[in-house]
Every structure is written in structure tokens, then in C-alpha cells.
Design a protein around this motif. Structure first.
Motif, mmCIF file in Angstrom:
data_model
loop_
_atom_site.group_PDB
_atom_site.id
_atom_site.type_symbol
_atom_site.label_atom_id
_atom_site.label_comp_id
_atom_site.label_asym_id
_atom_site.label_seq_id
_atom_site.Cartn_x
_atom_site.Cartn_y
_atom_site.Cartn_z
ATOM 1 N N LEU A 197 -24.807 5.830 19.545
ATOM 2 C CA LEU A 197 -24.435 5.434 20.893
ATOM 3 C C LEU A 197 -25.139 4.132 21.272
ATOM 4 C CD1 LEU A 197 -24.631 8.909 22.685
ATOM 5 C CD2 LEU A 197 -22.616 7.756 21.754
ATOM 6 N N GLU A 198 -26.389 3.990 20.831
ATOM 7 C CA GLU A 198 -27.149 2.791 21.150
ATOM 8 C C GLU A 198 -26.504 1.539 20.556
ATOM 9 O OE1 GLU A 198 -28.651 5.557 19.786
ATOM 10 O OE2 GLU A 198 -29.546 6.300 21.645
ATOM 11 N N ASP A 199 -25.953 1.656 19.336
ATOM 12 C CA ASP A 199 -25.282 0.514 18.713
ATOM 13 C C ASP A 199 -24.061 0.101 19.526
ATOM 14 O OD1 ASP A 199 -27.115 0.467 16.657
ATOM 15 O OD2 ASP A 199 -25.827 1.561 15.247
ATOM 16 N N PHE A 200 -23.275 1.086 19.947
ATOM 17 C CA PHE A 200 -22.096 0.789 20.761
ATOM 18 C C PHE A 200 -22.513 0.162 22.087
ATOM 19 C CE2 PHE A 200 -19.085 1.826 24.096
ATOM 20 C CZ PHE A 200 -17.906 1.317 23.571
ATOM 21 N N GLU A 201 -23.500 0.760 22.749
ATOM 22 C CA GLU A 201 -23.948 0.264 24.052
ATOM 23 C C GLU A 201 -24.498 -1.157 23.954
ATOM 24 O OE1 GLU A 201 -26.658 3.274 25.406
ATOM 25 O OE2 GLU A 201 -25.041 4.728 25.672
ATOM 26 N N ARG A 202 -25.264 -1.422 22.919
ATOM 27 C CA ARG A 202 -25.832 -2.757 22.733
ATOM 28 C C ARG A 202 -24.715 -3.782 22.523
ATOM 29 N NH1 ARG A 202 -28.305 -1.298 19.204
ATOM 30 N NH2 ARG A 202 -29.990 -0.926 18.860
ATOM 31 N N ALA A 203 -23.739 -3.432 21.692
ATOM 32 C CA ALA A 203 -22.648 -4.360 21.390
ATOM 33 C C ALA A 203 -21.749 -4.597 22.601
ATOM 34 C CB ALA A 203 -21.827 -3.839 20.214
ATOM 35 N N VAL A 204 -21.407 -3.546 23.322
ATOM 36 C CA VAL A 204 -20.514 -3.697 24.470
ATOM 37 C C VAL A 204 -21.216 -4.416 25.614
ATOM 38 C CG1 VAL A 204 -20.916 -1.494 25.687
ATOM 39 C CG2 VAL A 204 -18.661 -2.554 25.770
ATOM 40 N N SER A 205 -22.507 -4.228 25.741
ATOM 41 C CA SER A 205 -23.263 -4.900 26.801
ATOM 42 C C SER A 205 -23.375 -6.401 26.570
ATOM 43 C CB SER A 205 -24.664 -4.290 26.922
ATOM 44 O OG SER A 205 -24.566 -2.947 27.346
ATOM 45 N N ALA A 206 -23.148 -6.850 25.349
ATOM 46 C CA ALA A 206 -23.219 -8.276 25.027
ATOM 47 C C ALA A 206 -21.923 -9.014 25.372
ATOM 48 C CB ALA A 206 -23.545 -8.459 23.547
ATOM 49 N N ILE A 207 -20.892 -8.295 25.758
ATOM 50 C CA ILE A 207 -19.611 -8.924 26.100
ATOM 51 C C ILE A 207 -19.666 -9.336 27.571
ATOM 52 C CG2 ILE A 207 -17.116 -8.574 26.295
ATOM 53 C CD1 ILE A 207 -17.407 -6.422 24.088
ATOM 54 N N PRO A 208 -19.589 -10.633 27.867
ATOM 55 C CA PRO A 208 -19.766 -11.084 29.253
ATOM 56 C C PRO A 208 -18.719 -10.547 30.224
ATOM 57 C CG PRO A 208 -19.458 -12.961 27.759
ATOM 58 C CD PRO A 208 -19.405 -11.724 26.931
ATOM 59 N N GLU A 209 -17.517 -10.286 29.758
ATOM 60 C CA GLU A 209 -16.456 -9.781 30.644
ATOM 61 C C GLU A 209 -16.668 -8.320 31.040
ATOM 62 O OE1 GLU A 209 -14.711 -13.128 28.208
ATOM 63 O OE2 GLU A 209 -15.904 -11.360 27.749
#
Length: 151
Positions: A82-94
Motif C-alpha cells: 500500500l505504501e508503494d501505491f500511496e507514494r507513487a500516487v501522491s507524486a502525481i500533481p493532478e
């Protein structure tokens, strides 16, 4: 949980409406001195009742005319953390908000885009390529009648 008196509640309501008010202006409104008001604000911040103050931007005025809520179900729950998904999605500015939820989907995302083609680009190139991203459901916001307010 912090014990709040009537003055604390009035102070929180006033700050929820306009967090840019000065301690002296708030104090005049609440019948407190500026130092007493400031001490209450600091106590509420230190206790965690006030998590911060935010600037609310008008997304549409800044060229982001489309808001979409996405429900995202992870395809490979065991293989991607879950942390990998959260980290990656949080990096998307939109992506303005990421919420881990219980229900049909694993996550709810608030996404802003300039228009529908821009949203499609964000969805195809950024969100659908996230680690573990599986099923996605999009709900386009037509209008927003209620803004977040005090608790």
C-alpha cells in the motif's frame, strides 16, 4: 481529545471561516486580548485540534475546469505494498487527495485536470501505470454545492 470551552469552539469556528484573521481581530470578536487569543490558538495547535492553515485556490480560475473522483481497486494486493501505491500516487500533481477507504474500492482519489482530454491523459499515462493499479471508476464532478466547513 482536548477539552474545549465555548470560547475555544467560537475561536475554531472563526478560524474555519477565515484562517487569515489576526489574533487581535479574533480577540476583539471574542472579547479577548490579543495575547490571550494567541495563547489559545497555540494551545489548540499544540494539542492537535488545529492541524494547520491552508490557502484555498480556485482551481477553475487557474485553468483546472474538471474535477474527478476516482475509485481505485488494487489488482495485486499481496505483491505491491500500500505504501508503494500511496507514494507513487501522491507524486502525481493532478491528484489533490488520496484516501485509503473501506468498501468496493481500496482508494478514492480527487483529481483535477484542465479538461476531459487532459484528464484522460492523466488517467492513461499516470494513474493506470501506478504499481498495483487495477480497476478504476471515474465520477466527474458537475457542481460542488457545499464547501468543507467546521466540524
Amino acid at each position: 481529545m482536548i477539552d474545549l470551552d465555548a470560547t475555544d469552539r467560537a475561536l475554531l469556528r472563526a478560524l474555519a471561516v477565515d484562517a487569515s484573521q489576526s489574533a487581535s481581530a479574533l480577540g476583539r470578536r471574542l472579547g479577548l486580548s490579543q495575547p490571550a487569543t494567541w495563547r489559545r490558538i497555540r494551545r489548540l495547535e499544540e494539542a492537535g485540534a488545529i492541524k494547520g492553515r491552508r490557502l484555498r485556490l480556485n482551481a477553475e480560475a487557474l485553468g483546472f475546469g474538471v474535477t474527478v473522483f476516482l475509485g481505485v481497486k488494487l489488482a495485486t494486493k499481496g505483491r505491491v505494498s500500500l505504501e508503494d501505491f500511496e507514494r507513487a500516487v501522491s507524486a502525481i500533481p493532478e491528484v489533490q487527495r488520496v484516501e485509503h477507504i473501506l468498501g468496493l474500492y481500496d482508494y478514492r482519489l480527487r483529481v483535477v485536470a484542465r479538461d476531459i482530454p487532459d484528464f484522460e491523459r492523466v488517467l492513461r499515462r499516470r494513474i493506470m501505470t501506478l504499481p498495483g493499479a487495477g480497476e478504476v471508476e471515474a465520477n466527474v464532478v458537475l457542481s460542488e454545492e457545499r464547501r468543507p466547513g467546521p466540524l
